[in-house]
Design an enzyme around this catalytic site. Structure first.
Site, PDB file in Angstrom:
ATOM      1  N   ASP A  46       0.838  -1.201   0.000  1.00  0.00           N
ATOM      2  CA  ASP A  46       0.000   0.000   0.000  1.00  0.00           C
ATOM      3  C   ASP A  46       0.870   1.246   0.000  1.00  0.00           C
ATOM      4  OD1 ASP A  46      -2.877   1.088   0.533  1.00  0.00           O
ATOM      5  OD2 ASP A  46      -1.571   2.210   1.902  1.00  0.00           O
ATOM      6  N   TYR A  51       2.439   9.999  -0.342  1.00  0.00           N
ATOM      7  CA  TYR A  51       3.492   9.535   0.563  1.00  0.00           C
ATOM      8  C   TYR A  51       4.882   9.889   0.038  1.00  0.00           C
ATOM      9  CZ  TYR A  51      -0.240   6.468   2.445  1.00  0.00           C
ATOM     10  OH  TYR A  51      -1.406   5.969   2.973  1.00  0.00           O
ATOM     11  N   LYS A  76      -2.650   5.716  -4.650  1.00  0.00           N
ATOM     12  CA  LYS A  76      -3.821   6.574  -4.427  1.00  0.00           C
ATOM     13  C   LYS A  76      -3.653   7.932  -5.101  1.00  0.00           C
ATOM     14  CE  LYS A  76      -4.011   4.493   0.199  1.00  0.00           C
ATOM     15  NZ  LYS A  76      -2.642   4.434   0.697  1.00  0.00           N
ATOM     16  N   HIS A 109      -7.768   9.049  -2.628  1.00  0.00           N
ATOM     17  CA  HIS A 109      -7.232   9.022  -1.254  1.00  0.00           C
ATOM     18  C   HIS A 109      -8.215   9.605  -0.227  1.00  0.00           C
ATOM     19  CE1 HIS A 109      -3.071   9.019   0.890  1.00  0.00           C
ATOM     20  NE2 HIS A 109      -4.015   8.703   1.727  1.00  0.00           N
ATOM     21  N   LEU A 191      -3.290  -0.897  13.867  1.00  0.00           N
ATOM     22  CA  LEU A 191      -2.806  -1.033  15.251  1.00  0.00           C
ATOM     23  C   LEU A 191      -3.015   0.274  16.025  1.00  0.00           C
ATOM     24  CD1 LEU A 191       0.551  -2.845  14.359  1.00  0.00           C
ATOM     25  CD2 LEU A 191      -1.552  -3.904  15.229  1.00  0.00           C
ATOM     26  N   ILE A 229      -3.560  -3.486   6.717  1.00  0.00           N
ATOM     27  CA  ILE A 229      -2.282  -3.100   6.102  1.00  0.00           C
ATOM     28  C   ILE A 229      -1.324  -2.496   7.127  1.00  0.00           C
ATOM     29  CG2 ILE A 229      -3.056  -2.861   3.702  1.00  0.00           C
ATOM     30  CD1 ILE A 229      -3.550   0.153   4.294  1.00  0.00           C
ATOM     31  N   SER A 232       5.341  -1.704   9.380  1.00  0.00           N
ATOM     32  CA  SER A 232       6.484  -1.848  10.278  1.00  0.00           C
ATOM     33  C   SER A 232       7.751  -1.791   9.451  1.00  0.00           C
ATOM     34  CB  SER A 232       6.433  -3.170  11.054  1.00  0.00           C
ATOM     35  OG  SER A 232       7.589  -3.246  11.876  1.00  0.00           O
ATOM     36  N   ARG A 237       9.158  -7.526  13.362  1.00  0.00           N
ATOM     37  CA  ARG A 237       7.732  -7.178  13.447  1.00  0.00           C
ATOM     38  C   ARG A 237       7.047  -7.342  12.087  1.00  0.00           C
ATOM     39  NH1 ARG A 237       9.920  -3.503  17.284  1.00  0.00           N
ATOM     40  NH2 ARG A 237      10.019  -1.726  15.873  1.00  0.00           N
ATOM     41  N   ASN A 241       3.741  -9.676  12.073  1.00  0.00           N
ATOM     42  CA  ASN A 241       2.427  -9.170  11.671  1.00  0.00           C
ATOM     43  C   ASN A 241       1.770 -10.043  10.605  1.00  0.00           C
ATOM     44  OD1 ASN A 241       2.863  -7.118  13.460  1.00  0.00           O
ATOM     45  ND2 ASN A 241       3.286  -5.543  11.919  1.00  0.00           N
TER      46      ASN A 241
HETATM   47  N1  LIG Z   1      -5.780   5.882   3.310  1.00  0.00           N
HETATM   48  C1  LIG Z   1      -5.351   6.673   4.257  1.00  0.00           C
HETATM   49  O1  LIG Z   1      -5.793   7.817   4.409  1.00  0.00           O
HETATM   50  C2  LIG Z   1      -4.307   6.169   5.190  1.00  0.00           C
HETATM   51  C3  LIG Z   1      -3.985   6.900   6.359  1.00  0.00           C
HETATM   52  C4  LIG Z   1      -3.002   6.388   7.210  1.00  0.00           C
HETATM   53  C5  LIG Z   1      -2.361   5.199   6.907  1.00  0.00           C
HETATM   54  N2  LIG Z   1      -2.666   4.526   5.735  1.00  0.00           N
HETATM   55  C6  LIG Z   1      -1.984   3.257   5.386  1.00  0.00           C
HETATM   56  O2  LIG Z   1      -2.115   2.353   6.476  1.00  0.00           O
HETATM   57  C7  LIG Z   1      -0.827   1.878   6.848  1.00  0.00           C
HETATM   58  C8  LIG Z   1      -0.813   1.510   8.318  1.00  0.00           C
HETATM   59  O3  LIG Z   1      -1.211   2.597   9.136  1.00  0.00           O
HETATM   60  P1  LIG Z   1      -0.245   3.371  10.142  1.00  0.00           P
HETATM   61  O4  LIG Z   1       1.156   3.245   9.691  1.00  0.00           O
HETATM   62  O5  LIG Z   1      -0.831   4.721  10.357  1.00  0.00           O
HETATM   63  O6  LIG Z   1      -0.458   2.625  11.542  1.00  0.00           O
HETATM   64  P2  LIG Z   1      -0.300   1.137  12.144  1.00  0.00           P
HETATM   65  O7  LIG Z   1       0.057   0.165  11.081  1.00  0.00           O
HETATM   66  O8  LIG Z   1      -1.516   0.926  12.960  1.00  0.00           O
HETATM   67  O9  LIG Z   1       0.899   1.326  13.166  1.00  0.00           O
HETATM   68  C9  LIG Z   1       2.225   1.506  12.761  1.00  0.00           C
HETATM   69  C10 LIG Z   1       3.063   1.675  14.034  1.00  0.00           C
HETATM   70  O10 LIG Z   1       3.016   0.487  14.809  1.00  0.00           O
HETATM   71  C11 LIG Z   1       4.345  -0.047  14.975  1.00  0.00           C
HETATM   72  N3  LIG Z   1       4.248  -1.504  14.851  1.00  0.00           N
HETATM   73  C12 LIG Z   1       3.976  -2.224  13.742  1.00  0.00           C
HETATM   74  N4  LIG Z   1       3.913  -3.537  14.019  1.00  0.00           N
HETATM   75  C13 LIG Z   1       4.165  -3.667  15.339  1.00  0.00           C
HETATM   76  C14 LIG Z   1       4.264  -4.773  16.211  1.00  0.00           C
HETATM   77  N5  LIG Z   1       4.074  -6.037  15.789  1.00  0.00           N
HETATM   78  N6  LIG Z   1       4.554  -4.538  17.521  1.00  0.00           N
HETATM   79  C15 LIG Z   1       4.742  -3.282  17.972  1.00  0.00           C
HETATM   80  N7  LIG Z   1       4.665  -2.174  17.183  1.00  0.00           N
HETATM   81  C16 LIG Z   1       4.373  -2.371  15.887  1.00  0.00           C
HETATM   82  C17 LIG Z   1       5.184   0.569  13.877  1.00  0.00           C
HETATM   83  O11 LIG Z   1       6.529   0.732  14.291  1.00  0.00           O
HETATM   84  P3  LIG Z   1       7.780  -0.050  13.573  1.00  0.00           P
HETATM   85  O12 LIG Z   1       7.818   0.403  12.144  1.00  0.00           O
HETATM   86  O13 LIG Z   1       8.943   0.429  14.372  1.00  0.00           O
HETATM   87  O14 LIG Z   1       7.521  -1.523  13.742  1.00  0.00           O
HETATM   88  C18 LIG Z   1       4.506   1.943  13.708  1.00  0.00           C
HETATM   89  O15 LIG Z   1       4.985   2.844  14.681  1.00  0.00           O
HETATM   90  C19 LIG Z   1       0.103   3.032   6.468  1.00  0.00           C
HETATM   91  O16 LIG Z   1       1.447   2.626   6.401  1.00  0.00           O
HETATM   92  C20 LIG Z   1      -0.482   3.441   5.130  1.00  0.00           C
HETATM   93  O17 LIG Z   1      -0.048   2.553   4.099  1.00  0.00           O
HETATM   94  C21 LIG Z   1      -3.627   4.991   4.898  1.00  0.00           C
END
Ligand SMILES: NC(=O)c1ccc[n+]([C@@H]2O[C@H](COP(=O)([O-])OP(=O)(O)OC[C@H]3O[C@@H](n4cnc5c(N)ncnc54)[C@H](OP(=O)(O)O)[C@@H]3O)[C@@H](O)[C@H]2O)c1
Length: 275
Positions: A46, A51, A76, A109, A191, A229, A232, A237, A241
């Site tokens: 994704d 980005y 997106k 997006h 998460l 999605i 990490s 991790r 995941n």
């Molecule tokens: N469409 C949209 O508007 C939109 C908005 C936001 C995000 N997104 C997409 O969604 C994806 C995921 O969302 P997100 O990055 O906001 O949040 P997330 O996946 O909920 O959380 C990521 C955070 O959790 C940590 N993490 C990941 N796996 C872990 C584990 N097993 N144990 C402990 N910590 C863990 C990561 O750190 P580390 O990297 O250090 O492991 C990072 O700090 C984004 O990367 C993006 O592709 C889309």
């Protein structure tokens, strides 16, 4: 698809239920991270024009050794490119940065209702699909009213809607509406951006199953029938995941997680967010 269950979309294509998020990685960071994720078994990546890492994502896919046709690439349309002609141009630019001739899932997006151009953008998406440049078309952060307008004015429903969704913002009504419409949900910030990892209820469930809290949360997404999605950049991790398919949450676990919903968003509201 490396043992990851897949969801069939309303257009007949499939998405693996766990993919790899690349925000907020830089272009330089995305290449090695995406290659690592693909080698670990992820098959959905994704990214987004906003980005600024599409070129890195493309490099990572090529470096991984995984054949292009085995990877579901999602990108997106960013806000400043809304509109019919500008969406077509933006798609060309994204495909060029990714180094691909087609994209598997292209999403608007954000709806940006204040610009009132998402229907025009959607007409461009329909054309890109007809031309075979995009396999599946969808949206992100759309509310039911935005999707109903797309359906009314173009007759074409999105295959997927990528929205913020995690145990503290579980979107039960939105999930029910999408199930009834046959639109898949991808959950972003699954998460809660790491904010859920010290919740005592989730810690209890993790101890019960001998898993980490992150695995319990991601398994919850899978059992709800979502595509999730997580992002990490840590190799252990990244693998953790994806190790979700040899345990299951029971009805009591699911009820305990359902009770955690505090309706707390991490990100912007779809009606007001401006890119
Ligand atoms: N469409 C949209 O508007 C939109 C908005 C936001 C995000 N997104 C997409 O969604 C994806 C995921 O969302 P997100 O990055 O906001 O949040 P997330 O996946 O909920 O959380 C990521 C955070 O959790 C940590 N993490 C990941 N796996 C872990 C584990 N097993 N144990 C402990 N910590 C863990 C990561 O750190 P580390 O990297 O250090 O492991 C990072 O700090 C984004 O990367 C993006 O592709 C889309």
């Amino acid at each position: 698809m490396t043992g990851i269950p897949a969801l069939t979309l309303n257009d007949g294509h499939a998405l693996p239920q766990v993919g790899y998020g690349t925000w907020p990685m830089s272009d330089a960071e995305a290449g090695p991270a995406v290659a690592e994720a693909l080698r670990a078994g992820y098959r959905l990546i994704d990214t987004a024009a906003a980005y600024g890492n599409e070129a890195g994502v493309g490099r990572g896919i090529r470096a991984s050794g995984v054949p292009r046709e085995d990877v579901v690439i999602t990108t997106k349309l960013r806000g400043p490119d809304h509109g019919y002609d500008s969406a077509l141009r933006a798609f060309d630019a994204s495909a060029k940065r990714l180094g691909v001739d087609h994209v598997d899932l292209y999403l608007i997006h954000w709806p940006l209702p204040m610009k009132d151009l998402y229907v025009d953008s959607w007409r461009a998406f329909v054309r890109l699909k007809e031309e075979g440049r995009v396999r599946s078309i969808g949206v992100s952060n759309f509310q039911p009213a935005h999707i109903e307008r797309l359906e009314r004015e173009t007759g074409v429903l999105p295959a997927a809607n990528q929205v913020e969704l995690h145990p503290d913002f579980s979107q039960a009504a939105l999930r029910a509406w999408h199930a009834q419409k046959g639109i898949a949900i991808e959950s972003w910030s699954p998460l809660g951006r790491g904010g859920l990892l010290h919740d005592p209820v989730l810690e209890r469930l993790a101890a019960k199953h001998g898993r980490t809290v992150a695995q319990v949360v991601l398994r919850w997404h899978v059992q709800l029938g979502l595509v999730t999605i997580p992002k990490s950049q840590n190799p252990a991790r990244i693998r953790q995941n994806l190790a979700l398919f040899d345990f299951a949450l029971d009805a009591d676990d699911l009820a305990a997680i359902a009770a955690l919903d505090g309706e707390h968003r991490q990100g912007g509201h779809p009606d007001t967010w401006i890119e």
